[in-house]
Design a protein around this motif. Structure first.
Motif, mmCIF file in Angstrom:
data_model
loop_
_atom_site.group_PDB
_atom_site.id
_atom_site.type_symbol
_atom_site.label_atom_id
_atom_site.label_comp_id
_atom_site.label_asym_id
_atom_site.label_seq_id
_atom_site.Cartn_x
_atom_site.Cartn_y
_atom_site.Cartn_z
ATOM 1 N N SER A 101 -20.569 33.445 29.142
ATOM 2 C CA SER A 101 -20.645 34.908 29.103
ATOM 3 C C SER A 101 -22.027 35.384 28.688
ATOM 4 O O SER A 101 -22.578 36.335 29.262
ATOM 5 N N ILE A 102 -22.609 34.726 27.686
ATOM 6 C CA ILE A 102 -23.953 35.100 27.234
ATOM 7 C C ILE A 102 -24.969 34.821 28.333
ATOM 8 O O ILE A 102 -25.888 35.619 28.577
ATOM 9 N N ASN A 103 -24.799 33.710 29.027
ATOM 10 C CA ASN A 103 -25.705 33.399 30.141
ATOM 11 C C ASN A 103 -25.593 34.443 31.254
ATOM 12 O O ASN A 103 -26.602 34.817 31.874
ATOM 13 N N ALA A 104 -24.372 34.927 31.502
ATOM 14 C CA ALA A 104 -24.186 35.965 32.523
ATOM 15 C C ALA A 104 -24.907 37.251 32.116
ATOM 16 O O ALA A 104 -25.525 37.919 32.950
ATOM 17 N N GLU A 161 -28.646 36.629 32.559
ATOM 18 C CA GLU A 161 -28.981 36.612 33.986
ATOM 19 C C GLU A 161 -29.012 38.032 34.552
ATOM 20 O O GLU A 161 -29.785 38.329 35.476
ATOM 21 N N ALA A 162 -28.183 38.916 33.963
ATOM 22 C CA ALA A 162 -28.133 40.310 34.419
ATOM 23 C C ALA A 162 -29.286 41.141 33.868
ATOM 24 O O ALA A 162 -29.394 42.327 34.178
ATOM 25 N N GLY A 163 -30.120 40.511 33.030
ATOM 26 C CA GLY A 163 -31.312 41.193 32.543
ATOM 27 C C GLY A 163 -31.243 41.715 31.124
ATOM 28 O O GLY A 163 -32.200 42.329 30.634
ATOM 29 N N PHE A 164 -30.135 41.481 30.425
ATOM 30 C CA PHE A 164 -30.020 41.942 29.042
ATOM 31 C C PHE A 164 -30.707 40.965 28.087
ATOM 32 O O PHE A 164 -30.754 39.754 28.338
ATOM 33 N N SER A 165 -31.213 41.494 26.988
ATOM 34 C CA SER A 165 -31.747 40.633 25.933
ATOM 35 C C SER A 165 -30.629 40.348 24.933
ATOM 36 O O SER A 165 -29.921 41.253 24.493
ATOM 37 N N VAL A 166 -30.435 39.059 24.623
ATOM 38 C CA VAL A 166 -29.345 38.626 23.750
ATOM 39 C C VAL A 166 -29.905 37.685 22.691
ATOM 40 O O VAL A 166 -30.695 36.784 23.005
ATOM 41 N N VAL A 179 -28.585 34.988 19.691
ATOM 42 C CA VAL A 179 -27.424 34.219 19.240
ATOM 43 C C VAL A 179 -27.768 33.559 17.908
ATOM 44 O O VAL A 179 -28.750 32.819 17.803
ATOM 45 N N TYR A 180 -26.964 33.842 16.903
ATOM 46 C CA TYR A 180 -27.057 33.143 15.618
ATOM 47 C C TYR A 180 -25.938 32.115 15.618
ATOM 48 O O TYR A 180 -24.772 32.447 15.404
ATOM 49 N N GLY A 181 -26.299 30.862 15.911
ATOM 50 C CA GLY A 181 -25.257 29.885 16.199
ATOM 51 C C GLY A 181 -25.240 28.668 15.317
ATOM 52 O O GLY A 181 -26.269 28.014 15.128
ATOM 53 N N ASP A 182 -24.048 28.359 14.793
ATOM 54 C CA ASP A 182 -23.877 27.057 14.177
ATOM 55 C C ASP A 182 -23.753 26.035 15.297
ATOM 56 O O ASP A 182 -23.724 26.388 16.473
ATOM 57 N N ARG A 211 -27.768 24.330 27.569
ATOM 58 C CA ARG A 211 -26.614 25.143 27.923
ATOM 59 C C ARG A 211 -26.922 26.636 27.926
ATOM 60 O O ARG A 211 -26.432 27.374 28.761
ATOM 61 N N LEU A 212 -27.714 27.087 26.952
ATOM 62 C CA LEU A 212 -27.970 28.512 26.802
ATOM 63 C C LEU A 212 -29.128 28.944 27.696
ATOM 64 O O LEU A 212 -30.136 28.256 27.804
ATOM 65 N N HIS A 213 -28.977 30.084 28.328
ATOM 66 C CA HIS A 213 -29.978 30.612 29.246
ATOM 67 C C HIS A 213 -31.326 30.735 28.535
ATOM 68 O O HIS A 213 -31.408 31.111 27.365
ATOM 69 N N SER A 214 -32.387 30.444 29.254
ATOM 70 C CA SER A 214 -33.724 30.461 28.656
ATOM 71 C C SER A 214 -34.140 31.844 28.180
ATOM 72 O O SER A 214 -35.004 31.986 27.314
ATOM 73 N N ARG A 215 -33.505 32.901 28.727
ATOM 74 C CA ARG A 215 -33.867 34.253 28.316
ATOM 75 C C ARG A 215 -33.067 34.734 27.101
ATOM 76 O O ARG A 215 -33.298 35.835 26.605
ATOM 77 N N ALA A 216 -32.139 33.916 26.638
ATOM 78 C CA ALA A 216 -31.406 34.243 25.406
ATOM 79 C C ALA A 216 -32.146 33.624 24.226
ATOM 80 O O ALA A 216 -32.672 32.511 24.319
ATOM 81 N N THR A 217 -32.198 34.342 23.126
ATOM 82 C CA THR A 217 -32.893 33.871 21.920
ATOM 83 C C THR A 217 -31.895 33.214 20.984
ATOM 84 O O THR A 217 -30.865 33.815 20.638
ATOM 85 N N LEU A 218 -32.176 31.978 20.570
ATOM 86 C CA LEU A 218 -31.280 31.230 19.694
ATOM 87 C C LEU A 218 -31.891 31.115 18.305
ATOM 88 O O LEU A 218 -33.055 30.736 18.153
ATOM 89 N N ARG A 219 -31.098 31.447 17.284
ATOM 90 C CA ARG A 219 -31.554 31.355 15.904
ATOM 91 C C ARG A 219 -30.514 30.636 15.053
ATOM 92 O O ARG A 219 -29.342 30.552 15.423
ATOM 93 N N GLU A 220 -30.971 30.136 13.909
ATOM 94 C CA GLU A 220 -30.072 29.460 12.982
ATOM 95 C C GLU A 220 -29.026 30.444 12.453
ATOM 96 O O GLU A 220 -29.264 31.652 12.405
ATOM 97 N N PRO A 221 -27.857 29.926 12.055
ATOM 98 C CA PRO A 221 -26.808 30.816 11.536
ATOM 99 C C PRO A 221 -27.230 31.501 10.247
ATOM 100 O O PRO A 221 -28.097 31.019 9.520
ATOM 101 N N ARG A 222 -26.619 32.648 10.000
ATOM 102 C CA ARG A 222 -26.854 33.415 8.779
ATOM 103 C C ARG A 222 -25.516 33.610 8.070
ATOM 104 O O ARG A 222 -24.468 33.687 8.712
#
Length: 358
Positions: free
Chosen positions: A192-195, A198-203, A205-208, A217-228
């Motif tokens: 869902s985040i990749n979709a 891909e649709a052009g939104f900035s996302v 993710v604070y992910g464990d 796995r995660l789209h290159s245009r999504a930003t991944l950060r450590e969990p908070r």
């Protein structure tokens, strides 16, 4: 009432929020007993993971001994065990001999799912006087497994942690991204985040399980950060204009703790549409529901195009949390009343209470 509470008493753990809420109730003397090391997301050894796969987790922290020792020292009237999977039947019998009048268990998980139900916990199911679950579908399953007194509790937020914060408090990333998600990896969530990306939104993710999100796995245009965690988690949820609320398929979720937390922060929430979400929040005014990735993209675009409506959804969600009693303090009062009811009862007849708190 002297209450001995066994749970993960670490910052960022919902069990700490429940314990603190119990401690604020007049007439309750709380004795806390920690189940963990004080580190959220601590690494677990390969051997321990294998034992868990076999549904025989190791009591490496000697919680059974600690629980008996604390009960011997403090002589509580009530013991509440928060989601531990290693407490044995003989330990519960010992607690009764020490004068404990009510043994209560709390689980936020899909406790009857194979991945959550250890053999130790399964054996103990008939021994609990009160068994609190947050899963509607677990009520009948627990009763069928021999649990005598099942009480359905609603999800909760902590009013001190989960609250609206100012742009200054949230920091320079306040609403920098279109959407924000905080939580564990699941393939459906990632898709869902990749979709969205891909649709052009900035996302963001604070992910464990950080490696699972990032390993291709995660789209290159999504930003991944450590969990908070705790207050930093609240700030992180303000880094998107819209907060995403995905449900965990493994746990058969229809609503989640994050639902309440996002709403209590006053964040505009875009969540998977379910009957339980609709019971707690009005779709379209207190949250925005979606049932497919195409609908997710369309609803995100609608919300981002209408600043006034988006802000109103956040305000209405916060108001609903406050007016409907979704806080940890309200939930703790409901649990204490169920415990007091058990203590008042002279009979021990099998009963099932389905107290749906909305």
């Amino acid at each position: 009432m002297k209450l001995l509470y066994l749970g993960e008493l670490m910052l960022g753990a919902t069990s700490l929020q429940r314990a603190e809420a119990f401690g604020r109730i007049p007439g309750v003397e709380l004795i806390g007993l920690a189940t963990g090391t004080g580190v959220v997301g601590r690494r677990i050894s390969l051997y321990n993971r294998l034992r868990w796969k076999l549904r025989w987790p190791i009591d490496d922290l000697r919680l059974n001994e600690s629980l008996v020792a604390a009960a011997s020292r403090e002589r509580p009237e009530v013991v509440v065990v928060d989601n531990s999977k290693v407490i044995r039947r003989d330990t519960l019998a010992t607690l009764r001999r020490l004068g404990v009048r009510c043994l209560a268990y709390y689980t936020p998980d899909d406790v009857m799912g194979r991945h959550n139900l250890s053999w130790t916990l399964k054996a103990s199911l008939p021994d609990w006087d009160v068994f609190f679950t947050t899963k509607t579908f677990n009520v009948a399953e627990l009763a069928a497994a021999g649990v005598r007194n099942v009480v359905l509790m609603g999800k909760a937020f902590d009013a001190d942690i989960h609250r609206p914060v100012s742009p200054q408090e949230a920091g320079p990333d306040y609403e920098r991204f279109d959407l924000v998600f905080a939580g564990a990896f699941e393939k459906e969530r990632c898709d869902s985040i990749n979709a969205l990306a891909e649709a052009g939104f900035s996302v963001v993710v604070y992910g464990d399980a950080h490696a699972r999100w990032s390993s291709g796995r995660l789209h290159s245009r999504a930003t991944l950060r450590e969990p908070r965690f705790a207050h930093l988690y609240t700030r992180a949820l303000h880094h998107g204009k819209i907060a995403l609320c995905f449900l965990r398929k493994l746990n058969r979720d229809r609503i989640t703790q994050r639902t309440m937390e996002i709403a209590a922060m006053g964040r505009p929430m875009l969540a998977e549409k379910t009957d339980e979400h609709d019971v707690h929040f009005v779709d379209g005014s207190e949250y925005q529901g979606f049932s497919s990735n195409s609908e997710l993209i369309a609803k995100a675009r609608e919300m981002l195009d209408d600043d006034e409506r988006r802000a109103a959804i956040g305000r209405h969600a916060l108001a609903r949390c406050r007016s409907s009693g979704y806080s940890s303090d309200e939930r703790a009062l409901q649990m204490i009343e169920a415990i007091r009811s058990n203590l008042r009862s002279s009979a021990n007849a099998p009963t099932v209470h389905s107290l749906v708190q909305v």
